[in-house]
Design a protein around this motif. Sequence first.
Motif, PDB file in Angstrom:
ATOM      1  N   MET A 256      46.194  -0.758 -53.609  1.00  0.00           N
ATOM      2  CA  MET A 256      46.431  -1.744 -52.606  1.00  0.00           C
ATOM      3  C   MET A 256      45.680  -3.002 -53.007  1.00  0.00           C
ATOM      4  SD  MET A 256      45.709  -1.623 -48.514  1.00  0.00           S
ATOM      5  CE  MET A 256      46.357  -0.010 -48.421  1.00  0.00           C
ATOM      6  N   PHE A 257      46.352  -4.126 -52.871  1.00  0.00           N
ATOM      7  CA  PHE A 257      45.775  -5.422 -53.198  1.00  0.00           C
ATOM      8  C   PHE A 257      45.802  -6.313 -51.962  1.00  0.00           C
ATOM      9  CE2 PHE A 257      47.518  -3.783 -57.133  1.00  0.00           C
ATOM     10  CZ  PHE A 257      46.449  -3.932 -57.994  1.00  0.00           C
ATOM     11  N   PHE A 258      44.896  -7.262 -51.913  1.00  0.00           N
ATOM     12  CA  PHE A 258      44.845  -8.235 -50.839  1.00  0.00           C
ATOM     13  C   PHE A 258      45.167  -9.602 -51.428  1.00  0.00           C
ATOM     14  CE2 PHE A 258      42.307  -4.732 -49.506  1.00  0.00           C
ATOM     15  CZ  PHE A 258      42.491  -4.646 -48.145  1.00  0.00           C
ATOM     16  N   THR A 259      46.037 -10.364 -50.759  1.00  0.00           N
ATOM     17  CA  THR A 259      46.310 -11.723 -51.213  1.00  0.00           C
ATOM     18  C   THR A 259      45.022 -12.524 -51.095  1.00  0.00           C
ATOM     19  OG1 THR A 259      46.936 -12.501 -49.027  1.00  0.00           O
ATOM     20  CG2 THR A 259      48.709 -11.630 -50.419  1.00  0.00           C
ATOM     21  N   ASP A 260      44.923 -13.620 -51.840  1.00  0.00           N
ATOM     22  CA  ASP A 260      43.735 -14.468 -51.745  1.00  0.00           C
ATOM     23  C   ASP A 260      43.483 -14.901 -50.304  1.00  0.00           C
ATOM     24  OD1 ASP A 260      43.278 -14.277 -54.461  1.00  0.00           O
ATOM     25  OD2 ASP A 260      44.236 -16.188 -54.928  1.00  0.00           O
ATOM     26  N   GLU A 261      44.545 -15.197 -49.590  1.00  0.00           N
ATOM     27  CA  GLU A 261      44.414 -15.640 -48.209  1.00  0.00           C
ATOM     28  C   GLU A 261      43.938 -14.516 -47.293  1.00  0.00           C
ATOM     29  OE1 GLU A 261      47.473 -15.894 -49.850  1.00  0.00           O
ATOM     30  OE2 GLU A 261      47.148 -17.936 -50.525  1.00  0.00           O
ATOM     31  N   MET A 262      44.151 -13.278 -47.709  1.00  0.00           N
ATOM     32  CA  MET A 262      43.792 -12.126 -46.877  1.00  0.00           C
ATOM     33  C   MET A 262      42.593 -11.346 -47.413  1.00  0.00           C
ATOM     34  SD  MET A 262      45.796 -12.049 -44.347  1.00  0.00           S
ATOM     35  CE  MET A 262      47.265 -12.832 -43.791  1.00  0.00           C
TER      36      MET A 262
ATOM     37  N   SER B 228      52.476  -1.220 -56.515  1.00  0.00           N
ATOM     38  CA  SER B 228      51.345  -1.658 -55.693  1.00  0.00           C
ATOM     39  C   SER B 228      51.840  -2.112 -54.329  1.00  0.00           C
ATOM     40  CB  SER B 228      50.570  -2.792 -56.364  1.00  0.00           C
ATOM     41  OG  SER B 228      51.341  -3.968 -56.389  1.00  0.00           O
ATOM     42  N   TYR B 229      50.874  -2.209 -53.425  1.00  0.00           N
ATOM     43  CA  TYR B 229      51.106  -2.743 -52.096  1.00  0.00           C
ATOM     44  C   TYR B 229      50.130  -3.892 -51.895  1.00  0.00           C
ATOM     45  CZ  TYR B 229      53.309   1.807 -51.388  1.00  0.00           C
ATOM     46  OH  TYR B 229      54.091   2.908 -51.510  1.00  0.00           O
ATOM     47  N   ARG B 230      50.623  -5.023 -51.427  1.00  0.00           N
ATOM     48  CA  ARG B 230      49.769  -6.198 -51.195  1.00  0.00           C
ATOM     49  C   ARG B 230      49.681  -6.421 -49.687  1.00  0.00           C
ATOM     50  NH1 ARG B 230      49.013 -10.471 -55.120  1.00  0.00           N
ATOM     51  NH2 ARG B 230      50.414  -9.128 -56.254  1.00  0.00           N
TER      52      ARG B 230
END
Length: 59
Positions: A1-7, A41-43
């Motif tokens: 799982m990845f997080f966007t820069d904004e999140m 992946s999941y963002r």
Amino acid sequence: MFFTDEMSHLKKQMIGDEENPYQAIYFVDVVVSRSSGKVVSYRVIGYYGKEELEPLPPA
């Protein structure tokens, strides 16, 4: 799982205080990334809270 820069701030909010993050259910919106038709992946793009799982009784 990845997080966007904004999140990226949500990662700390979601699991920063968790002793074992696998013992909770997280309510999120995700974007699914695929390669050759397979999920890779999941963002995380949104977070709506979490709920602790009840411990399983000893086996």
